[in-house]
Design an enzyme around this catalytic site. Structure first.
Site, PDB file in Angstrom:
ATOM      1  N   HIS A  95       0.834  -1.215   0.000  1.00  0.00           N
ATOM      2  CA  HIS A  95       0.000   0.000   0.000  1.00  0.00           C
ATOM      3  C   HIS A  95       0.865   1.260   0.000  1.00  0.00           C
ATOM      4  O   HIS A  95       0.553   2.231   0.685  1.00  0.00           O
ATOM      5  CB  HIS A  95      -0.980  -0.005   1.183  1.00  0.00           C
ATOM      6  CG  HIS A  95      -2.131  -0.944   0.957  1.00  0.00           C
ATOM      7  ND1 HIS A  95      -3.208  -0.615   0.182  1.00  0.00           N
ATOM      8  CD2 HIS A  95      -2.334  -2.219   1.379  1.00  0.00           C
ATOM      9  CE1 HIS A  95      -4.054  -1.646   0.146  1.00  0.00           C
ATOM     10  NE2 HIS A  95      -3.542  -2.637   0.858  1.00  0.00           N
ATOM     11  N   ASP A 105       2.529   1.871  -3.334  1.00  0.00           N
ATOM     12  CA  ASP A 105       2.786   2.180  -4.763  1.00  0.00           C
ATOM     13  C   ASP A 105       2.002   3.404  -5.209  1.00  0.00           C
ATOM     14  O   ASP A 105       2.510   4.257  -5.930  1.00  0.00           O
ATOM     15  CB  ASP A 105       2.557   0.956  -5.679  1.00  0.00           C
ATOM     16  CG  ASP A 105       1.143   0.401  -5.703  1.00  0.00           C
ATOM     17  OD1 ASP A 105       0.330   0.731  -4.801  1.00  0.00           O
ATOM     18  OD2 ASP A 105       0.850  -0.390  -6.632  1.00  0.00           O
ATOM     19  N   GLY A 161      -4.909 -12.650  -4.076  1.00  0.00           N
ATOM     20  CA  GLY A 161      -3.995 -11.540  -3.799  1.00  0.00           C
ATOM     21  C   GLY A 161      -2.671 -11.704  -4.523  1.00  0.00           C
ATOM     22  O   GLY A 161      -1.696 -11.025  -4.215  1.00  0.00           O
ATOM     23  N   LEU A 162      -2.614 -12.608  -5.500  1.00  0.00           N
ATOM     24  CA  LEU A 162      -1.364 -12.816  -6.252  1.00  0.00           C
ATOM     25  C   LEU A 162      -1.483 -12.246  -7.666  1.00  0.00           C
ATOM     26  O   LEU A 162      -0.727 -12.591  -8.558  1.00  0.00           O
ATOM     27  CB  LEU A 162      -1.011 -14.311  -6.289  1.00  0.00           C
ATOM     28  CG  LEU A 162      -0.833 -14.978  -4.917  1.00  0.00           C
ATOM     29  CD1 LEU A 162      -0.562 -16.472  -5.069  1.00  0.00           C
ATOM     30  CD2 LEU A 162       0.299 -14.323  -4.123  1.00  0.00           C
ATOM     31  N   ASP A 198       1.533  -4.208  -9.600  1.00  0.00           N
ATOM     32  CA  ASP A 198       1.219  -5.566 -10.068  1.00  0.00           C
ATOM     33  C   ASP A 198       1.485  -5.722 -11.562  1.00  0.00           C
ATOM     34  O   ASP A 198       2.119  -6.684 -11.999  1.00  0.00           O
ATOM     35  CB  ASP A 198      -0.253  -5.902  -9.792  1.00  0.00           C
ATOM     36  CG  ASP A 198      -0.606  -5.779  -8.327  1.00  0.00           C
ATOM     37  OD1 ASP A 198       0.325  -5.649  -7.505  1.00  0.00           O
ATOM     38  OD2 ASP A 198      -1.804  -5.795  -8.010  1.00  0.00           O
ATOM     39  N   TYR A 251     -10.320  -0.990  -0.682  1.00  0.00           N
ATOM     40  CA  TYR A 251      -9.065  -0.534  -1.302  1.00  0.00           C
ATOM     41  C   TYR A 251      -9.206   0.933  -1.719  1.00  0.00           C
ATOM     42  O   TYR A 251      -8.368   1.775  -1.400  1.00  0.00           O
ATOM     43  CB  TYR A 251      -8.750  -1.409  -2.521  1.00  0.00           C
ATOM     44  CG  TYR A 251      -7.444  -1.078  -3.180  1.00  0.00           C
ATOM     45  CD1 TYR A 251      -6.270  -1.711  -2.795  1.00  0.00           C
ATOM     46  CD2 TYR A 251      -7.359  -0.122  -4.191  1.00  0.00           C
ATOM     47  CE1 TYR A 251      -5.058  -1.406  -3.396  1.00  0.00           C
ATOM     48  CE2 TYR A 251      -6.156   0.191  -4.793  1.00  0.00           C
ATOM     49  CZ  TYR A 251      -5.018  -0.458  -4.395  1.00  0.00           C
ATOM     50  OH  TYR A 251      -3.818  -0.146  -4.984  1.00  0.00           O
TER      51      TYR A 251
END
Ligand code: GLA
Length: 386
Positions: free
Chosen positions: A31, A33, A120-121, A168, A218
């Protein structure tokens, strides 16, 4: 069944090319980026692999190995597919590629995604980046992986309503086998850090929590840190993002923030510092220190940023209490998904047994373990030879 065999069955013609983009684990820098901070993710061998064929039309036809029905996306009207349950990431990518001036041609694409959904990947980033790469190549465009990552992020922001940062998609495109990627999210400058974990492995543990409300929470966090930044800007000159703020400056200016915004900002600033120290620890091979930083990161995400929840907290604390584990934290957006733990190979089976039991006893269902294999981001397997 082989991807190319299934492709022929679904689309009635042979696939021409195969490529893939990776899922990711973030080692540390959570949290931050979207606050201009540095992050330290790595690409995984869990990935989205696609078989592609130009179909000579102006339509993108997509199917998946586990959802074999074909969804059609008109390349001239990519705006119209926001409500698709499956296919909206692809439509979002098409939309951004068109805006950016890419030449697009109709394709049939079959997706095989081994990144577990909701883990979460970053299965979504893997789908977006694989799509962007496949379409850029099919259209004969010059390929810049960073550009593909940026437009994939925009697809997620503008099309899918997730206000995510760049981490990501960037590592899904640019990750490198056996290396972590230290990325400055304000400038997109990056370097690869060799990931030499000696006698340890990285274990990903999926808490398997169903029904995540992750998107709304989020976006709420993003709103909070934006507010904190605005307030701090009134007091601290020359800051353009929260990552520019030093830990002591948060303390000095605590009074301009509400207690909640203070905790949010304290997480971001502290986490940026932990990334710096983690990169150093990895460079010098100090895995004990790296492990402690993972633990501190989890505590901050739990107490200050409040993005963990009972499932991730149970996993992290069970792992942290295991003698064979050097450190453990949640990875990704949180609220569900995975933890990442640094575990001695010799104790791996005991680790899985103990953490699995403690979690199952408390939560009522079992977690899933994967030993992370750090791989390349985009892999172009080239032409299909049948
Ligand atoms: C999600 C987002 C990323 C990042 C992480 C939290 O994975 O897609 O941009 O913000 O959460 O670090």
């Amino acid at each position: 069944m082989q991807l190319v065999t299934m492709f022929r069955e679904i689309f009635g013609a042979p696939a021409e090319e195969i490529c893939s983009a990776a899922g990711r684990v973030n080692l540390i820098g959570e949290h931050v980026d979207y606050c201009g901070g540095r992050v330290l993710p790595a690409a995984l061998s869990l990935k989205c692999r696609v078989a592609v064929r130009k179909n000579g039309t102006n339509v993108l036809r997509v199917a998946a190995t586990d959802i074999p029905e074909i969804v059609e996306i008109d390349l001239n009207a990519p705006e119209n597919y926001r409500d698709l349950k499956w296919g909206n990431y692809q439509a979002g990518v098409v939309n951004e590629m068109k805006k950016a001036g890419y030449r697009l041609v109709g394709c049939d694409i079959l997706y095989d995604c081994t990144v577990p959904f909701g883990s979460g990947l970053s299965s979504s980033a893997a789908i977006e980046v694989a799509t962007a790469y496949a379409l850029a190549k099919a259209g004969g465009n010059k390929i810049d992986k960073t550009d593909l990552a940026v437009l994939s992020q925009k697809a997620e922001n503008n099309y899918c309503g997730v206000n995510c940062g760049i981490m990501d998609q960037f590592v899904s495109a640019n990750g490198k086998a056996k290396h972590a990627l230290l990325l400055n999210c304000a400038t997109l400058e990056y370097e690869y850090l060799p990931l030499d974990l000696k006698e340890c492995v990285l274990v990903l543990t999926n808490c398997n929590k169903p029904h995540n409300l992750i998107v709304s929470k989020y976006n709420e966090r993003r709103g909070e840190v934006d507010k904190a930044l605005l307030l701090l800007k009134k007091r601290i000159p020359n800051i353009s993002c929260l990552a520019d703020v030093k830990p002591y400056q948060i303390e000095e200016n605590r009074s301009v923030l509400t207690p909640l915004l203070y905790r949010r900002a304290r997480h971001v600033v502290g986490e940026c510092d932990r990334v710096r120290r983690s990169a150093e620890a990895l460079r010098t091979g100090d895995l004990e220190l790296f492990g402690r930083l993972l633990n501190e990161s989890h505590r901050s995400l739990k107490e200050d940023y409040e993005v963990t929840g009972i499932e991730l907290d149970t996993l992290a604390s069970a792992a942290q209490n295991s003698p064979e584990c050097l450190g453990s934290r949640m990875t990704g957006a949180g609220f569900g998904g995975c933890t990442v733990s640094l575990v001695r190979k010799t104790g791996l089976e005991r680790f899985k047994e103990n953490v699995g039991k403690e979690y199952t006893d408390k939560i009522g269902y079992a977690p899933t373990f994967y030993v992370a294999e750090v791989a390349d981001g985009i892999i172009d397997e080239g032409e299909v030879k049948e």
